[in-house]
Motif scaffolding. Structure first.
Motif, PDB file in Angstrom:
ATOM      1  N   GLN A   1      29.933   2.786   9.288  1.00 55.00           N
ATOM      2  CA  GLN A   1      31.022   2.896   8.499  1.00 55.00           C
ATOM      3  C   GLN A   1      30.951   4.632   8.753  1.00 55.00           C
ATOM      4  O   GLN A   1      30.624   5.016   9.857  1.00 55.00           O
ATOM      5  N   ALA A   2      32.746   4.184   8.861  1.00 56.99           N
ATOM      6  CA  ALA A   2      33.281   6.236   9.333  1.00 56.99           C
ATOM      7  C   ALA A   2      32.761   6.955   8.547  1.00 56.99           C
ATOM      8  O   ALA A   2      32.324   6.587   7.231  1.00 56.99           O
ATOM      9  N   GLY A   3      32.302   8.549   9.213  1.00 53.49           N
ATOM     10  CA  GLY A   3      31.259   9.328   8.388  1.00 53.49           C
ATOM     11  C   GLY A   3      30.248   9.218   8.471  1.00 53.49           C
ATOM     12  O   GLY A   3      28.949   9.813   8.364  1.00 53.49           O
ATOM     13  N   GLY A   4      29.154   7.693   8.714  1.00 52.81           N
ATOM     14  CA  GLY A   4      27.987   7.690   9.115  1.00 52.81           C
ATOM     15  C   GLY A   4      27.589   7.726  10.604  1.00 52.81           C
ATOM     16  O   GLY A   4      28.528   8.804  11.346  1.00 52.81           O
ATOM     17  N   SER A   5      26.710   8.367  10.602  1.00 54.75           N
ATOM     18  CA  SER A   5      25.539   8.200  11.765  1.00 54.75           C
ATOM     19  C   SER A   5      24.917   7.237  12.501  1.00 54.75           C
ATOM     20  O   SER A   5      24.430   6.319  12.126  1.00 54.75           O
ATOM     21  N   LEU A   6      24.413   7.017  14.199  1.00 56.85           N
ATOM     22  CA  LEU A   6      23.819   6.333  14.728  1.00 56.85           C
ATOM     23  C   LEU A   6      23.065   7.450  15.807  1.00 56.85           C
ATOM     24  O   LEU A   6      23.435   7.650  16.045  1.00 56.85           O
ATOM     25  N   ARG A   7      21.550   6.611  15.777  1.00 53.89           N
ATOM     26  CA  ARG A   7      21.555   7.497  17.551  1.00 53.89           C
ATOM     27  C   ARG A   7      20.906   6.600  18.204  1.00 53.89           C
ATOM     28  O   ARG A   7      20.416   5.329  18.530  1.00 53.89           O
ATOM     29  N   LEU A   8      21.641   6.962  19.929  1.00 51.98           N
ATOM     30  CA  LEU A   8      21.242   5.705  21.058  1.00 51.98           C
ATOM     31  C   LEU A   8      20.668   5.605  21.294  1.00 51.98           C
ATOM     32  O   LEU A   8      19.917   7.715  21.414  1.00 51.98           O
ATOM     33  N   SER A   9      19.250   5.419  21.903  1.00 49.95           N
ATOM     34  CA  SER A   9      18.438   5.363  23.256  1.00 49.95           C
ATOM     35  C   SER A   9      18.322   4.856  24.240  1.00 49.95           C
ATOM     36  O   SER A   9      19.388   3.991  24.645  1.00 49.95           O
ATOM     37  N   CYS A  10      17.958   5.088  25.109  1.00 49.54           N
ATOM     38  CA  CYS A  10      17.901   4.836  26.965  1.00 49.54           C
ATOM     39  C   CYS A  10      16.695   4.989  26.956  1.00 49.54           C
ATOM     40  O   CYS A  10      16.429   6.137  27.978  1.00 49.54           O
ATOM     41  N   ALA A  11      16.052   3.948  27.159  1.00 46.16           N
ATOM     42  CA  ALA A  11      14.720   4.754  28.818  1.00 46.16           C
ATOM     43  C   ALA A  11      14.980   3.790  29.595  1.00 46.16           C
ATOM     44  O   ALA A  11      15.692   2.885  30.084  1.00 46.16           O
ATOM     45  N   ALA A  12      14.398   4.829  30.921  1.00 50.68           N
ATOM     46  CA  ALA A  12      14.546   4.753  31.902  1.00 50.68           C
ATOM     47  C   ALA A  12      13.460   4.034  32.876  1.00 50.68           C
ATOM     48  O   ALA A  12      12.368   4.673  32.232  1.00 50.68           O
ATOM     49  N   SER A  13      13.676   3.983  34.104  1.00 46.57           N
ATOM     50  CA  SER A  13      12.685   3.183  34.992  1.00 46.57           C
ATOM     51  C   SER A  13      12.761   3.381  36.266  1.00 46.57           C
ATOM     52  O   SER A  13      13.821   2.915  35.996  1.00 46.57           O
ATOM     53  N   GLY A  14      11.783   3.295  36.660  1.00 40.05           N
ATOM     54  CA  GLY A  14      12.330   2.935  38.430  1.00 40.05           C
ATOM     55  C   GLY A  14      12.822   3.848  39.325  1.00 40.05           C
ATOM     56  O   GLY A  14      13.345   3.981  40.716  1.00 40.05           O
TER      57      GLY A  14
ATOM     58  N   SER B   1      13.982  13.089  26.508  1.00 48.91           N
ATOM     59  CA  SER B   1      12.686  13.441  26.946  1.00 48.91           C
ATOM     60  C   SER B   1      12.256  13.188  28.549  1.00 48.91           C
ATOM     61  O   SER B   1      12.021  12.048  28.575  1.00 48.91           O
ATOM     62  N   ASN B   2      12.121  14.144  28.527  1.00 51.66           N
ATOM     63  CA  ASN B   2      11.582  14.037  30.434  1.00 51.66           C
ATOM     64  C   ASN B   2       9.367  13.112  30.452  1.00 51.66           C
ATOM     65  O   ASN B   2       9.174  12.301  31.165  1.00 51.66           O
ATOM     66  N   ALA B   3       9.357  13.778  29.361  1.00 54.48           N
ATOM     67  CA  ALA B   3       8.124  13.045  28.712  1.00 54.48           C
ATOM     68  C   ALA B   3       8.141  11.707  29.337  1.00 54.48           C
ATOM     69  O   ALA B   3       7.132  10.961  28.646  1.00 54.48           O
ATOM     70  N   LYS B   4       8.970  11.009  27.988  1.00 53.40           N
ATOM     71  CA  LYS B   4       9.094   9.024  27.609  1.00 53.40           C
ATOM     72  C   LYS B   4       9.991   8.647  28.342  1.00 53.40           C
ATOM     73  O   LYS B   4      10.124   8.180  27.912  1.00 53.40           O
ATOM     74  N   ASN B   5      10.444   9.277  28.963  1.00 54.80           N
ATOM     75  CA  ASN B   5      11.746   8.906  29.957  1.00 54.80           C
ATOM     76  C   ASN B   5      12.277   8.393  29.498  1.00 54.80           C
ATOM     77  O   ASN B   5      13.336   7.121  29.355  1.00 54.80           O
ATOM     78  N   THR B   6      12.795   9.108  28.588  1.00 52.84           N
ATOM     79  CA  THR B   6      14.127   8.615  27.786  1.00 52.84           C
ATOM     80  C   THR B   6      15.691  10.145  26.686  1.00 52.84           C
ATOM     81  O   THR B   6      14.999  10.826  26.611  1.00 52.84           O
ATOM     82  N   VAL B   7      16.673   8.457  27.683  1.00 55.68           N
ATOM     83  CA  VAL B   7      17.436  10.164  26.580  1.00 55.68           C
ATOM     84  C   VAL B   7      18.617   9.303  25.991  1.00 55.68           C
ATOM     85  O   VAL B   7      18.117   8.820  25.115  1.00 55.68           O
ATOM     86  N   TYR B   8      19.047  10.371  24.715  1.00 53.54           N
ATOM     87  CA  TYR B   8      19.078   9.931  23.401  1.00 53.54           C
ATOM     88  C   TYR B   8      20.321  10.768  23.125  1.00 53.54           C
ATOM     89  O   TYR B   8      21.229  11.820  24.004  1.00 53.54           O
ATOM     90  N   LEU B   9      21.310  10.349  22.227  1.00 54.90           N
ATOM     91  CA  LEU B   9      22.703  10.443  21.249  1.00 54.90           C
ATOM     92  C   LEU B   9      23.052   9.547  20.563  1.00 54.90           C
ATOM     93  O   LEU B   9      23.062   9.624  19.744  1.00 54.90           O
ATOM     94  N   GLN B  10      22.669  11.379  19.264  1.00 54.30           N
ATOM     95  CA  GLN B  10      22.972  11.266  18.210  1.00 54.30           C
ATOM     96  C   GLN B  10      24.511  11.648  17.938  1.00 54.30           C
ATOM     97  O   GLN B  10      25.001  12.010  18.136  1.00 54.30           O
ATOM     98  N   MET B  11      24.956  10.668  17.168  1.00 50.10           N
ATOM     99  CA  MET B  11      26.164  10.790  16.893  1.00 50.10           C
ATOM    100  C   MET B  11      26.445  10.348  15.374  1.00 50.10           C
ATOM    101  O   MET B  11      26.176  10.066  14.577  1.00 50.10           O
ATOM    102  N   ASN B  12      26.519  11.620  15.030  1.00 51.87           N
ATOM    103  CA  ASN B  12      27.019  12.488  13.732  1.00 51.87           C
ATOM    104  C   ASN B  12      28.974  11.951  13.467  1.00 51.87           C
ATOM    105  O   ASN B  12      29.644  12.023  14.087  1.00 51.87           O
TER     106      ASN B  12
END
Length: 125
Positions: free
Chosen positions: A13-26, A73-84
């Motif tokens: 819903q409008a006003g809410g939050s989501l967190r996207l993750s992106c796991a990378a390899s290669g 997180s370079n240790a986890k090969n992951t980038v995040y997008l926190q959306m509020n």
């Protein structure tokens, strides 16, 4: 073979939050900037946010600045997008992308040679 796999999209819903993750390899994840882009139906793909290879510099589109936060997180090969404070106009398919340099200053999709398959974000009013 470079692979980017996004997750975390959904309906909120409008006003809410989501967190996207992106796991990378290669690829040596810590050597390259990462970016998030989005594309709504009938629109061109647009820049959302980017982060330098070290995570020390971040860049945002004016439309999301102050509401979204990109991190990695370079240790986890992951980038995040926190959306509020999500708005209906944030509704789109969101894509993560791996850049062609460490800096993260580019907002052009053409400077990101590798892309994920996208994750859908729908914000209801």
């Amino acid at each position: 073979q470079v692979q980017l796999v996004e997750s975390g999209g959904g309906l909120v819903q409008a006003g809410g939050s989501l967190r996207l993750s992106c796991a990378a390899s290669g690829r040596t994840f810590s050597s390259y900037a990462m970016g998030w882009f989005r594309q709504a139906p009938g629109n061109e793909r647009e820049f959302v946010a980017a982060i330098s290879s070290s995570g020390g510099n971040t860049y945002y589109a004016d439309s999301v600045a102050g509401r979204f936060t990109i991190s990695r997180s370079n240790a986890k090969n992951t980038v995040y997008l926190q959306m509020n404070s999500l708005k209906p106009e944030d509704t789109a398919d969101y894509y993560c992308a791996s850049g062609n340099s460490p800096s993260g200053t580019s907002r052009k999709p053409t400077n990101y040679p590798y892309w994920g398959q996208g994750t859908q974000v729908t914000v209801s009013s």
